[in-house]
Scaffold this motif. Structure first.
Motif, PDB file in Angstrom:
ATOM      1  N   ILE A 168       0.832  -1.200   0.000  1.00 21.11           N
ATOM      2  CA  ILE A 168       0.000   0.000   0.000  1.00 21.11           C
ATOM      3  C   ILE A 168       0.868   1.252   0.000  1.00 21.11           C
ATOM      4  O   ILE A 168       0.507   2.270  -0.594  1.00 21.11           O
ATOM      5  CB  ILE A 168      -0.990   0.014   1.189  1.00 21.11           C
ATOM      6  CG1 ILE A 168      -2.002   1.145   1.009  1.00 21.11           C
ATOM      7  CG2 ILE A 168      -0.263   0.138   2.530  1.00 21.11           C
ATOM      8  CD1 ILE A 168      -3.161   1.104   1.970  1.00 21.11           C
ATOM      9  N   ALA A 169       2.053   1.192   0.624  1.00 21.97           N
ATOM     10  CA  ALA A 169       2.967   2.341   0.599  1.00 21.97           C
ATOM     11  C   ALA A 169       3.436   2.617  -0.824  1.00 21.97           C
ATOM     12  O   ALA A 169       3.520   3.778  -1.241  1.00 21.97           O
ATOM     13  CB  ALA A 169       4.157   2.080   1.516  1.00 21.97           C
TER      14      ALA A 169
ATOM     15  N   ILE B  49      10.573   4.931   3.368  1.00 22.07           N
ATOM     16  CA  ILE B  49       9.768   4.021   4.177  1.00 22.07           C
ATOM     17  C   ILE B  49      10.402   2.630   4.217  1.00 22.07           C
ATOM     18  O   ILE B  49      10.486   2.000   5.277  1.00 22.07           O
ATOM     19  CB  ILE B  49       8.334   3.942   3.627  1.00 22.07           C
ATOM     20  CG1 ILE B  49       7.650   5.309   3.733  1.00 22.07           C
ATOM     21  CG2 ILE B  49       7.521   2.884   4.362  1.00 22.07           C
ATOM     22  CD1 ILE B  49       6.314   5.395   3.026  1.00 22.07           C
ATOM     23  N   LEU B  50      10.861   2.164   3.060  1.00 23.99           N
ATOM     24  CA  LEU B  50      11.502   0.845   2.998  1.00 23.99           C
ATOM     25  C   LEU B  50      12.790   0.823   3.814  1.00 23.99           C
ATOM     26  O   LEU B  50      13.082  -0.173   4.492  1.00 23.99           O
ATOM     27  CB  LEU B  50      11.788   0.483   1.537  1.00 23.99           C
ATOM     28  CG  LEU B  50      12.428  -0.881   1.258  1.00 23.99           C
ATOM     29  CD1 LEU B  50      11.604  -2.002   1.870  1.00 23.99           C
ATOM     30  CD2 LEU B  50      12.597  -1.089  -0.238  1.00 23.99           C
TER      31      LEU B  50
ATOM     32  N   ILE C  75       9.530  14.199  10.079  1.00 29.58           N
ATOM     33  CA  ILE C  75       8.170  13.657  10.198  1.00 29.58           C
ATOM     34  C   ILE C  75       8.198  12.126  10.233  1.00 29.58           C
ATOM     35  O   ILE C  75       7.592  11.489  11.107  1.00 29.58           O
ATOM     36  CB  ILE C  75       7.290  14.149   9.036  1.00 29.58           C
ATOM     37  CG1 ILE C  75       7.110  15.670   9.114  1.00 29.58           C
ATOM     38  CG2 ILE C  75       5.927  13.451   9.057  1.00 29.58           C
ATOM     39  CD1 ILE C  75       6.393  16.271   7.916  1.00 29.58           C
ATOM     40  N   PHE C  76       8.912  11.525   9.295  1.00 29.28           N
ATOM     41  CA  PHE C  76       8.953  10.062   9.224  1.00 29.28           C
ATOM     42  C   PHE C  76       9.693   9.450  10.421  1.00 29.28           C
ATOM     43  O   PHE C  76       9.312   8.384  10.925  1.00 29.28           O
ATOM     44  CB  PHE C  76       9.618   9.616   7.924  1.00 29.28           C
ATOM     45  CG  PHE C  76       8.699   9.638   6.732  1.00 29.28           C
ATOM     46  CD1 PHE C  76       7.471  10.280   6.791  1.00 29.28           C
ATOM     47  CD2 PHE C  76       9.051   9.023   5.545  1.00 29.28           C
ATOM     48  CE1 PHE C  76       6.615  10.309   5.701  1.00 29.28           C
ATOM     49  CE2 PHE C  76       8.205   9.031   4.452  1.00 29.28           C
ATOM     50  CZ  PHE C  76       6.991   9.677   4.524  1.00 29.28           C
TER      51      PHE C  76
ATOM     52  N   ASN D 288       5.966  -3.729  11.304  1.00 24.40           N
ATOM     53  CA  ASN D 288       6.171  -3.929   9.864  1.00 24.40           C
ATOM     54  C   ASN D 288       4.922  -3.590   9.054  1.00 24.40           C
ATOM     55  O   ASN D 288       5.023  -3.333   7.848  1.00 24.40           O
ATOM     56  CB  ASN D 288       6.553  -5.390   9.590  1.00 24.40           C
ATOM     57  CG  ASN D 288       7.988  -5.685   9.954  1.00 24.40           C
ATOM     58  OD1 ASN D 288       8.909  -5.061   9.434  1.00 24.40           O
ATOM     59  ND2 ASN D 288       8.197  -6.612  10.864  1.00 24.40           N
ATOM     60  N   LEU D 289       3.780  -3.582   9.709  1.00 27.15           N
ATOM     61  CA  LEU D 289       2.523  -3.251   9.041  1.00 27.15           C
ATOM     62  C   LEU D 289       2.152  -1.787   9.248  1.00 27.15           C
ATOM     63  O   LEU D 289       1.853  -1.068   8.287  1.00 27.15           O
ATOM     64  CB  LEU D 289       1.403  -4.148   9.569  1.00 27.15           C
ATOM     65  CG  LEU D 289      -0.008  -3.908   9.018  1.00 27.15           C
ATOM     66  CD1 LEU D 289      -0.047  -4.179   7.521  1.00 27.15           C
ATOM     67  CD2 LEU D 289      -1.015  -4.802   9.745  1.00 27.15           C
ATOM     68  N   ILE D 290       2.200  -1.318  10.486  1.00 28.17           N
ATOM     69  CA  ILE D 290       1.681   0.012  10.794  1.00 28.17           C
ATOM     70  C   ILE D 290       2.621   1.135  10.362  1.00 28.17           C
ATOM     71  O   ILE D 290       2.166   2.206   9.954  1.00 28.17           O
ATOM     72  CB  ILE D 290       1.357   0.134  12.308  1.00 28.17           C
ATOM     73  CG1 ILE D 290       0.548   1.404  12.595  1.00 28.17           C
ATOM     74  CG2 ILE D 290       2.626   0.090  13.135  1.00 28.17           C
ATOM     75  CD1 ILE D 290      -0.780   1.475  11.895  1.00 28.17           C
ATOM     76  N   VAL D 291       3.947   0.928  10.438  1.00 27.58           N
ATOM     77  CA  VAL D 291       4.882   2.005  10.087  1.00 27.58           C
ATOM     78  C   VAL D 291       4.765   2.403   8.618  1.00 27.58           C
ATOM     79  O   VAL D 291       4.626   3.586   8.302  1.00 27.58           O
ATOM     80  CB  VAL D 291       6.334   1.627  10.461  1.00 27.58           C
ATOM     81  CG1 VAL D 291       7.323   2.633   9.864  1.00 27.58           C
ATOM     82  CG2 VAL D 291       6.497   1.583  11.976  1.00 27.58           C
ATOM     83  N   PRO D 292       4.830   1.447   7.650  1.00 27.73           N
ATOM     84  CA  PRO D 292       4.672   1.870   6.253  1.00 27.73           C
ATOM     85  C   PRO D 292       3.297   2.446   5.943  1.00 27.73           C
ATOM     86  O   PRO D 292       3.185   3.387   5.151  1.00 27.73           O
ATOM     87  CB  PRO D 292       4.922   0.581   5.458  1.00 27.73           C
ATOM     88  CG  PRO D 292       4.757  -0.524   6.427  1.00 27.73           C
ATOM     89  CD  PRO D 292       5.149   0.009   7.753  1.00 27.73           C
TER      90      PRO D 292
END
Length: 370
Positions: free
Chosen positions: A248-249, A261-262, A317-318, A338-342
């Protein structure tokens, strides 16, 4: 028309089956993971169907892009279906003709060997594939950028001409019959990254579904059974959460934002756990499995990685997003980082970029002289 309708219906039916299977095989105790995982899959699948319909309405796309996109979205599902059938037949044949040879002994030996490894090594083996994905895609981008610049004198195709994804999405929904320029403005490398994580996610979904069905087999089931921890064996492996989050990212983020993000989800995540395990002394009060030393290492590595790809403002921000979820995930929030951060990083970029027109700069291009 008939070809498009048949392919569209088959893909839509496949997506519905995947969404149903995701909920059916999920661990009911992991409600937050299930909600965000299902929502991410639903959003991507639904928008794939919507964009394909809009593309078909554009006459100039019917003969070139539409068949290619349908093939790109449908082929991974067909391929994985064939892998399940072939793997299942091989396992059934093996059990029938080689009854004297039992793979359970091999599995038990591997599990004992893994149990003897240190926590540091186990953590490294689990997270190093994420780092390799980051390095591989980054090298691909660098090689592609150098090649394109030497060929055309610009970074066209590697860097989107428009990175306000929500603005482009609104244009696609409201435009009638001429969305080709909008799609092309994202550049071909955006589609390469998205299809990579789309295919990766489909593979991981099939792997997890077949792992939970005793009568079916898949090429990587045995190794995942060995390497997964007890909690993941009951629910879903962290690699599936990683795949869904990055899919989704990659859908709602331009390439440089996705690389940030990766990098956070691979290198920073590895740095956080490794520093915490090796040198951590001060444990976080509400989560004894994590340390402040590890959290600080994650902050530093996240900021450095993001700065090179999206500049100082977005790096702050990130990094803040990563820090908040890193110290809160698992305890008190029972959700995979691993799911919520991206999801969080890409969603916040998606909204802020459109609402406040806050663009990013790309220092790595200037540093490399590209």
């Amino acid at each position: 028309m008939v070809y498009f309708v048949l392919c569209f219906i088959l893909i839509m039916f496949s997506y519905l089956v995947i969404l149903y299977a995701y909920l059916y095989f999920s661990d009911k105790l992991e409600a937050i993971n299930n909600f965000f995982g299902f929502s991410a899959l639903f959003i991507v699948f639904a928008n794939i169907l919507i964009v394909n319909i809009k593309m078909y309405q554009d006459i100039s796309l019917r003969l070139d892009l539409v068949p290619g996109f349908l093939f790109g979205f449908g082929f991974p599902i067909i391929l994985n279906g064939l892998l399940v059938v072939i793997s299942t037949l091989i396992v059934i044949s093996y059990k029938r003709f080689f009854k004297s040879i039992d793979l359970k002994d091999f599995k038990l030996r591997m599990e004992r060997k893994l149990a003897e490894r240190s926590k540091t090594k186990n953590d490294t083996y689990r997270k190093i594939p994420h780092v390799l994905i980051f390095i591989g895609l980054l090298l691909l981008w660098l090689i592609g950028a150098i090649f394109v610049i030497n060929l055309t004198g610009s970074t066209e195709g590697m860097i989107p001409s428009e990175n306000n994804i929500l603005y482009l999405y609104i244009q696609i929904l409201t435009e009638t019959g001429n969305i080709k320029p909008i799609l092309l403005s994202l550049g071909w490398f955006y589609y390469l990254l998205f299809f990579f994580f789309y295919i990766f996610c489909i593979f991981m979904l099939f792997n997890e579904f077949t792992r939970k069905i005793n009568s079916l087999s898949y090429p990587f089931n045995l190794f995942c059974t060995i390497f997964l921890c007890d909690n993941e064996k009951k629910s879903y492996g962290t690699y599936l959460h990683f795949a869904i989050g990055l899919m989704i990212a990659s859908f709602i983020s331009p390439p440089m934002v996705l690389f940030s993000i990766l990098g956070i989800c691979s290198i920073s995540d590895l740095m956080t756990s490794q520093i915490g395990i090796r040198y951590g002394r001060k444990h976080i009060k509400w989560n004894k499995d994590k340390t402040w030393e590890g959290a600080i290492a994650g902050i530093i590595s996240s900021f450095i990685i993001c700065f090179f790809f999206i500049g100082i403002i977005w790096a702050i921000i990130f990094t803040l997003i990563f820090f908040i979820f890193d110290i809160l995930t698992m305890k008190p929030l029972n959700i995979s980082d691993n799911l919520i951060v991206p999801i969080a990083c890409s969603a916040i970029y998606f909204v802020i970029r459109f609402t406040f027109n806050l663009d990013y700069i790309i220092p790595i291009i200037e540093l490399l002289g590209i």
